[in-house]
Scaffold this motif. Structure first.
Motif, PDB file in Angstrom:
ATOM      1  N   ASP A   1       0.815  -1.229   0.000  1.00 53.64           N
ATOM      2  CA  ASP A   1       0.000   0.000   0.000  1.00 53.64           C
ATOM      3  C   ASP A   1       0.846   1.277   0.000  1.00 53.64           C
ATOM      4  O   ASP A   1       0.379   2.334   0.419  1.00 53.64           O
ATOM      5  N   ALA A   2       2.094   1.182  -0.474  1.00 53.64           N
ATOM      6  CA  ALA A   2       2.969   2.357  -0.504  1.00 53.64           C
ATOM      7  C   ALA A   2       3.307   2.722  -1.946  1.00 53.64           C
ATOM      8  O   ALA A   2       3.353   1.864  -2.824  1.00 53.64           O
ATOM      9  N   GLU A   3       3.572   4.010  -2.165  1.00 57.16           N
ATOM     10  CA  GLU A   3       3.954   4.493  -3.484  1.00 57.16           C
ATOM     11  C   GLU A   3       5.488   4.545  -3.572  1.00 57.16           C
ATOM     12  O   GLU A   3       6.115   5.595  -3.422  1.00 57.16           O
ATOM     13  N   VAL A   4       6.106   3.378  -3.796  1.00 57.72           N
ATOM     14  CA  VAL A   4       7.569   3.289  -3.868  1.00 57.72           C
ATOM     15  C   VAL A   4       8.023   3.802  -5.229  1.00 57.72           C
ATOM     16  O   VAL A   4       7.571   3.316  -6.275  1.00 57.72           O
ATOM     17  N   VAL A   5       8.942   4.790  -5.223  1.00 55.82           N
ATOM     18  CA  VAL A   5       9.354   5.418  -6.481  1.00 55.82           C
ATOM     19  C   VAL A   5      10.805   5.137  -6.849  1.00 55.82           C
ATOM     20  O   VAL A   5      11.234   5.458  -7.957  1.00 55.82           O
ATOM     21  N   ALA A   6      11.583   4.529  -5.934  1.00 51.83           N
ATOM     22  CA  ALA A   6      12.975   4.188  -6.235  1.00 51.83           C
ATOM     23  C   ALA A   6      13.478   3.215  -5.177  1.00 51.83           C
ATOM     24  O   ALA A   6      12.933   3.150  -4.066  1.00 51.83           O
ATOM     25  N   VAL A   7      14.536   2.483  -5.513  1.00 50.60           N
ATOM     26  CA  VAL A   7      15.086   1.455  -4.625  1.00 50.60           C
ATOM     27  C   VAL A   7      16.590   1.655  -4.482  1.00 50.60           C
ATOM     28  O   VAL A   7      17.298   1.881  -5.466  1.00 50.60           O
ATOM     29  N   GLY A   8      17.078   1.561  -3.221  1.00 47.39           N
ATOM     30  CA  GLY A   8      18.507   1.587  -2.936  1.00 47.39           C
ATOM     31  C   GLY A   8      18.922   0.322  -2.219  1.00 47.39           C
ATOM     32  O   GLY A   8      18.161  -0.227  -1.416  1.00 47.39           O
ATOM     33  N   VAL A   9      20.127  -0.149  -2.508  1.00 45.83           N
ATOM     34  CA  VAL A   9      20.608  -1.388  -1.903  1.00 45.83           C
ATOM     35  C   VAL A   9      22.061  -1.216  -1.449  1.00 45.83           C
ATOM     36  O   VAL A   9      22.806  -0.400  -1.983  1.00 45.83           O
TER      37      VAL A   9
ATOM     38  N   PRO B   1      22.227   5.444 -11.463  1.00 44.60           N
ATOM     39  CA  PRO B   1      21.155   4.502 -11.815  1.00 44.60           C
ATOM     40  C   PRO B   1      21.727   3.209 -12.397  1.00 44.60           C
ATOM     41  O   PRO B   1      22.550   3.241 -13.315  1.00 44.60           O
ATOM     42  N   ALA B   2      21.280   2.077 -11.857  1.00 43.24           N
ATOM     43  CA  ALA B   2      21.680   0.772 -12.393  1.00 43.24           C
ATOM     44  C   ALA B   2      20.746   0.331 -13.502  1.00 43.24           C
ATOM     45  O   ALA B   2      21.136  -0.410 -14.403  1.00 43.24           O
ATOM     46  N   GLY B   3      19.507   0.782 -13.425  1.00 42.76           N
ATOM     47  CA  GLY B   3      18.481   0.385 -14.378  1.00 42.76           C
ATOM     48  C   GLY B   3      17.129   0.515 -13.714  1.00 42.76           C
ATOM     49  O   GLY B   3      16.980   1.183 -12.683  1.00 42.76           O
ATOM     50  N   THR B   4      16.139  -0.121 -14.279  1.00 40.36           N
ATOM     51  CA  THR B   4      14.791  -0.061 -13.726  1.00 40.36           C
ATOM     52  C   THR B   4      14.293  -1.467 -13.417  1.00 40.36           C
ATOM     53  O   THR B   4      14.783  -2.465 -13.966  1.00 40.36           O
ATOM     54  N   LEU B   5      13.321  -1.528 -12.557  1.00 43.76           N
ATOM     55  CA  LEU B   5      12.790  -2.809 -12.086  1.00 43.76           C
ATOM     56  C   LEU B   5      12.127  -3.560 -13.241  1.00 43.76           C
ATOM     57  O   LEU B   5      11.247  -3.025 -13.930  1.00 43.76           O
ATOM     58  N   THR B   6      12.561  -4.801 -13.442  1.00 43.40           N
ATOM     59  CA  THR B   6      12.012  -5.603 -14.528  1.00 43.40           C
ATOM     60  C   THR B   6      10.626  -6.132 -14.169  1.00 43.40           C
ATOM     61  O   THR B   6      10.212  -6.131 -13.008  1.00 43.40           O
ATOM     62  N   ARG B   7       9.935  -6.608 -15.181  1.00 43.83           N
ATOM     63  CA  ARG B   7       8.602  -7.175 -14.949  1.00 43.83           C
ATOM     64  C   ARG B   7       8.688  -8.384 -14.007  1.00 43.83           C
ATOM     65  O   ARG B   7       7.862  -8.536 -13.110  1.00 43.83           O
ATOM     66  N   GLN B   8       9.693  -9.236 -14.212  1.00 42.35           N
ATOM     67  CA  GLN B   8       9.847 -10.419 -13.361  1.00 42.35           C
ATOM     68  C   GLN B   8      10.120 -10.017 -11.914  1.00 42.35           C
ATOM     69  O   GLN B   8       9.536 -10.569 -10.975  1.00 42.35           O
ATOM     70  N   ALA B   9      11.024  -9.042 -11.714  1.00 40.06           N
ATOM     71  CA  ALA B   9      11.327  -8.594 -10.360  1.00 40.06           C
ATOM     72  C   ALA B   9      10.106  -7.947  -9.714  1.00 40.06           C
ATOM     73  O   ALA B   9       9.873  -8.099  -8.505  1.00 40.06           O
ATOM     74  N   ALA B  10       9.316  -7.214 -10.503  1.00 35.90           N
ATOM     75  CA  ALA B  10       8.097  -6.612  -9.963  1.00 35.90           C
ATOM     76  C   ALA B  10       7.135  -7.684  -9.465  1.00 35.90           C
ATOM     77  O   ALA B  10       6.505  -7.529  -8.406  1.00 35.90           O
ATOM     78  N   ARG B  11       7.021  -8.772 -10.216  1.00 33.84           N
ATOM     79  CA  ARG B  11       6.144  -9.863  -9.778  1.00 33.84           C
ATOM     80  C   ARG B  11       6.634 -10.462  -8.456  1.00 33.84           C
ATOM     81  O   ARG B  11       5.835 -10.791  -7.577  1.00 33.84           O
ATOM     82  N   GLU B  12       7.928 -10.616  -8.325  1.00 35.81           N
ATOM     83  CA  GLU B  12       8.478 -11.290  -7.150  1.00 35.81           C
ATOM     84  C   GLU B  12       8.510 -10.401  -5.917  1.00 35.81           C
ATOM     85  O   GLU B  12       8.528 -10.907  -4.792  1.00 35.81           O
ATOM     86  N   THR B  13       8.529  -9.089  -6.091  1.00 41.65           N
ATOM     87  CA  THR B  13       8.676  -8.173  -4.959  1.00 41.65           C
ATOM     88  C   THR B  13       7.425  -7.368  -4.652  1.00 41.65           C
ATOM     89  O   THR B  13       7.351  -6.719  -3.601  1.00 41.65           O
TER      90      THR B  13
ATOM     91  N   PRO C   1       6.580  -1.610  -8.024  1.00 39.20           N
ATOM     92  CA  PRO C   1       6.139  -1.194  -9.357  1.00 39.20           C
ATOM     93  C   PRO C   1       7.205  -1.459 -10.430  1.00 39.20           C
ATOM     94  O   PRO C   1       8.378  -1.130 -10.246  1.00 39.20           O
ATOM     95  N   GLU C   2       6.785  -2.023 -11.512  1.00 32.88           N
ATOM     96  CA  GLU C   2       7.686  -2.219 -12.636  1.00 32.88           C
ATOM     97  C   GLU C   2       8.161  -0.856 -13.154  1.00 32.88           C
ATOM     98  O   GLU C   2       7.403   0.109 -13.211  1.00 32.88           O
ATOM     99  N   GLY C   3       9.454  -0.790 -13.516  1.00 32.55           N
ATOM    100  CA  GLY C   3       9.988   0.406 -14.146  1.00 32.55           C
ATOM    101  C   GLY C   3      10.555   1.452 -13.208  1.00 32.55           C
ATOM    102  O   GLY C   3      11.109   2.451 -13.676  1.00 32.55           O
ATOM    103  N   ILE C   4      10.451   1.278 -11.883  1.00 28.86           N
ATOM    104  CA  ILE C   4      11.035   2.282 -10.986  1.00 28.86           C
ATOM    105  C   ILE C   4      12.560   2.132 -10.989  1.00 28.86           C
ATOM    106  O   ILE C   4      13.101   1.042 -11.183  1.00 28.86           O
ATOM    107  N   PRO C   5      13.311   3.238 -10.770  1.00 30.09           N
ATOM    108  CA  PRO C   5      14.770   3.163 -10.836  1.00 30.09           C
ATOM    109  C   PRO C   5      15.389   2.488  -9.615  1.00 30.09           C
ATOM    110  O   PRO C   5      14.855   2.547  -8.500  1.00 30.09           O
TER     111      PRO C   5
END
Length: 489
Positions: free
Chosen positions: A66-74, A212-224, A227-231
């Motif tokens: 239920d959150a609007e996640v707009v980017a990911v850091g690791v 930027p490393a890239g954007t979230l893939t469709r497969q990663a979006a399904r598993e996590t 949102p697909e496409g976030i940086p």
């Protein structure tokens, strides 16, 4: 949760931590997944790399609901060596950072073949248990069948980036801890040595943390469930992300990380090398570091808690009551060998002065003081190397409660800034992610909460005890080495 947020996740030694942070730095949610390190033999510390992705997925699903996640850091512990085949399947468990001391023979061989001075000049550091390149050589020497399948090199942060975006990439700082594979002066892999030490491994392209490393893939979006496409950012080693989380990344700064191990990162404007320290590139372009790390610190207090029982707060109260000098106890905190500046994987813990009247509070106090003495030893070595330490910023779980940081300031004679948020690397990774999608200042995100100042009377007493501390290692090293040879776990 209708406001935009960033997700920061750090893969640590004893747990994976995730935070959800607003673009103004407000901590919205946090979660932890605890895990154990495998110890298959003396001086060997490993972890199943597949666990890193499993725990990231769990944290992302829990925090991102239920959150609007707009980017990911690791970020993650390091330098680690996770070798994977051409299908990105790990060929063996990941070998952890400097606490793993298995590569002693490879270090000696590489120093003979390449020259210790040449290694330090080109790579910034002496070969030690921290050197990822020597651990790759260990796998090639000791497990040739497994090594023959290896095609790629990962660390926790780059493993997550690969799973999230499909990008095979590593940050410059992590690469600079792959001694002797990286050339600090050229900011690139040193191919002649890399091809010899890590044949058949396609070393990853190099970028800077926070890019930027890239954007979230469709497969990663399904598993996590993100949102697909976030940086997604290029990540880095946890201690460097932790330094960013408290703004300790300017020349003259020293980040002091209180955790399972103690880590020190001093930022310099130019590249410096020194025996007994790690000379690396910084987390940001144009910066360099003199870095140090202890093999154990908080791990000793956890060991004592497990032996004696009791909550940490109770043990801290008893340690406070014990007073300066722990009623005549002095400890060497080398319970898993020691990294900087001793660089002795065969060093062992020593507790001197024990009597039947000593209590668990005395032992706990001695452990806190031992880490303080080791911090002072590292700081003095950094200054001898030409480091200009003008500000110390403390971070990590050990800053809570106040006693440990006070002891360290008293022993070193230097103040320490403590910021409002001391969550650590996951918060630093979230900060880098926020910079991808907007303006973010760490001084606004995480202002100074208070300053720990040394107490003059305590400084005087600890000066006397520090002289004894420095005598204890050379006086007992031979015995410790002999005992280490008899230990089987």
């Amino acid at each position: 949760m209708s406001v935009p947020v960033v997700l920061g996740v750090d893969i640590g030694t004893s747990s994976s931590k995730g935070v959800l942070v607003g673009l103004d730095g407000t901590l919205m949610r946090s979660a932890v997944r605890e895990h154990a390190v495998d110890c298959p033999g003396p001086g060997r510390f490993e972890m199943d790399g597949r666990l890193w992705w499993e725990e990231f997925r769990e944290l992302a699903r829990e925090l991102g609901q239920d959150a609007e996640v707009v980017a990911v850091g690791v970020s993650g512990m390091g330098p680690c060596v996770l070798l994977a085949d051409s299908n990105d399947l790990p060929v063996r468990p990941a070998i952890l950072y400097g606490v793993d001391t298995r590569s002693t023979a490879q270090i000696a061989r590489l120093e003979r073949e390449l020259g210790a001075e040449e290694i330090r000049s080109r790579g910034g550091s002496d070969l030690s248990s921290q050197a990822a390149g020597a651990k790759i050589a260990w796998v090639a020497d000791e497990e040739p069948e497994l090594y023959s399948k290896a095609r790629r090199l990962y660390m926790p942060s780059s493993w997550l980036v690969r799973r999230l975006t499909g990008a095979y990439v590593l940050d410059h700082h992590s690469a600079s801890q792959c001694t002797p594979l990286y050339d600090v002066g050229r900011l690139d892999w040193h191919r002649p040595w890399a091809d010899t030490i890590a044949p058949g491994i396609e070393l990853p392209p190099l970028r800077w943390p926070g890019e930027p490393a890239g954007t979230l893939t469709r497969q990663a979006a399904r598993e996590t469930d993100l949102p697909e496409g976030i940086p997604v950012i290029i990540g880095t080693v946890d201690a460097w992300a932790e330094a960013l989380s408290v703004g300790a990344h300017h020349p003259g700064d020293l980040m002091l990380m209180y955790g399972t191990t103690m880590f020190l990162v001093h930022t310099t404007p130019e590249h410096r090398t020194w025996p007994g320290l790690w000379g690396t590139v910084g987390a940001l372009p144009g910066t360099y570091n003199l870095a140090g790390g202890m093999a154990t610190s908080g791990a000793i207090t956890a060991w004592l808690r497990d032996l004696f029982g009791g909550a940490y707060q109770e043990l801290l109260q008893e340690a406070d009551a014990s007073g300066i000098g722990a009623n005549g106890l002095l400890m060497l905190p080398y319970f898993a060998g020691e990294r900087t500046p001793v660089m002795d994987p065969q060093a062992r813990g020593v507790i001197a002065g024990l009597t039947l009247s000593h209590t668990r509070g005395d032992l706990y106090r001695a452990a806190l003081e031992a880490t303080g003495f080791a911090v002072r030893h590292n700081i003095e070595t950094m200054r001898a190397a030409g480091g200009d330490i003008r500000r110390i910023v403390a971070v990590g779980g050990g800053t809570q409660g106040g006693l440990w940081t006070q002891i360290v300031s008293d022993i070193t004679g230097t103040p320490q800034e403590v910021r409002a948020t001391s969550i650590g690397a996951s918060y630093g990774s979230a900060f880098l992610a926020a910079r991808l999608v907007g303006e973010a200042s760490i001084d606004t995100w995480n202002p100074v909460r208070h300053l720990v100042t040394p107490r003059p009377d305590a400084v005087t007493q600890y000066d006397q005890l520090y002289r004894l501390y420095r005598q204890l290692y050379p006086s007992t090293a031979g015995i410790a080495h002999a005992l280490a040879g008899r230990q089987h776990r």
